[in-house]
Design an enzyme around this catalytic site. Sequence first.
Site, PDB file in Angstrom:
ATOM      1  CE  LYS A  28      70.629  44.365  59.231  1.00 44.78           C
ATOM      2  NZ  LYS A  28      71.094  45.756  59.197  1.00 44.78           N
ATOM      3  CE1 TYR A  76      67.405  42.787  60.827  1.00 45.47           C
ATOM      4  CE2 TYR A  76      68.628  40.968  61.605  1.00 45.47           C
ATOM      5  CZ  TYR A  76      68.391  42.166  61.546  1.00 45.47           C
ATOM      6  OH  TYR A  76      69.246  43.046  62.490  1.00 45.47           O
TER       7      TYR A  76
END
Length: 308
Positions: free
Chosen positions: A186, A182
Amino acid sequence: MVGKSISEDDLVDLHGKVVILTGGNTGIGYATIQMLARKGAKVYMAARSEERAADAIKRLKSEDIKDGSVHWHKLDLADPRAAKQSAREFLEKEQRLDILINNAATAVDQVDIMTINHLSHSAFTDVLLPLMKTTASESGSDVRLVTVASMKHADAKPSTFTKEMLTSKKTATSYTTVMELYSLSKLATILYTKALQMRFNAAAIPITCLTLHPGVISTRGSMATVRTIPFVGRLAPILPLLLGSWREGALTVAFAAAGKEVAAQREKYQGAYLVPVAKIATPSSFALDARLREEVYESTELALKELE
């Protein structure tokens, strides 16, 4: 939350403007759509499930979105080829696109996080950019590309960004590996959006690109992630009382998409990274690394070419 005090009065009038937001049938995206529609925008909720979108749109209409409108547009981010096809289908619907908000994301195990959070969004954006550029060429235009990132990007510290990292279809099997993927996804979204801004500037294309951390918000996705954290997961039932609301999370997103201040000070906000509420901040040193920025851009472009 610190920063500006933002309300819908701080947003530009959006009558006659077309917006696409990925996700949006719940959470921060839902609240953002509500705010933009209340300013008169025609908003497309780009989501996979027609049933969930229809339920969300029904709720929005009952909550007084005034003379704006909300429409479902099918988008499946699990497959970048499907994302490209979705964008092509949108081009058949509209002749302008003023605001694109890449909002949808995932942070759960057994899912290809990099594809959903970065690669499919990039594929979707790539097809829509010509329409955005055409819209930006109009006198008085205010075209914006907004990427909802996360403060978790700062946890990613890669030495390089290869095409294989973006296309490996790697899935996570634990909370630790979920957060690793994640955070990396990002960081990739921030670097890619910044690379687009630099290219727009070099070509004198008046599109404003912004990335942001919306805050620590209680959403369906965040709660699903919390439940996987050892020991902490058992606190999930009370966490909504401690975290920010959907609307609080949407304030910075809506400001990036339609804030009057952004319109008045475009150069200041081009390529900016925002934190709550609507405050320019400095992302991690890795998010500012010029080499990594170009590697992400070039690797993403190579991956997108393979989808042709």
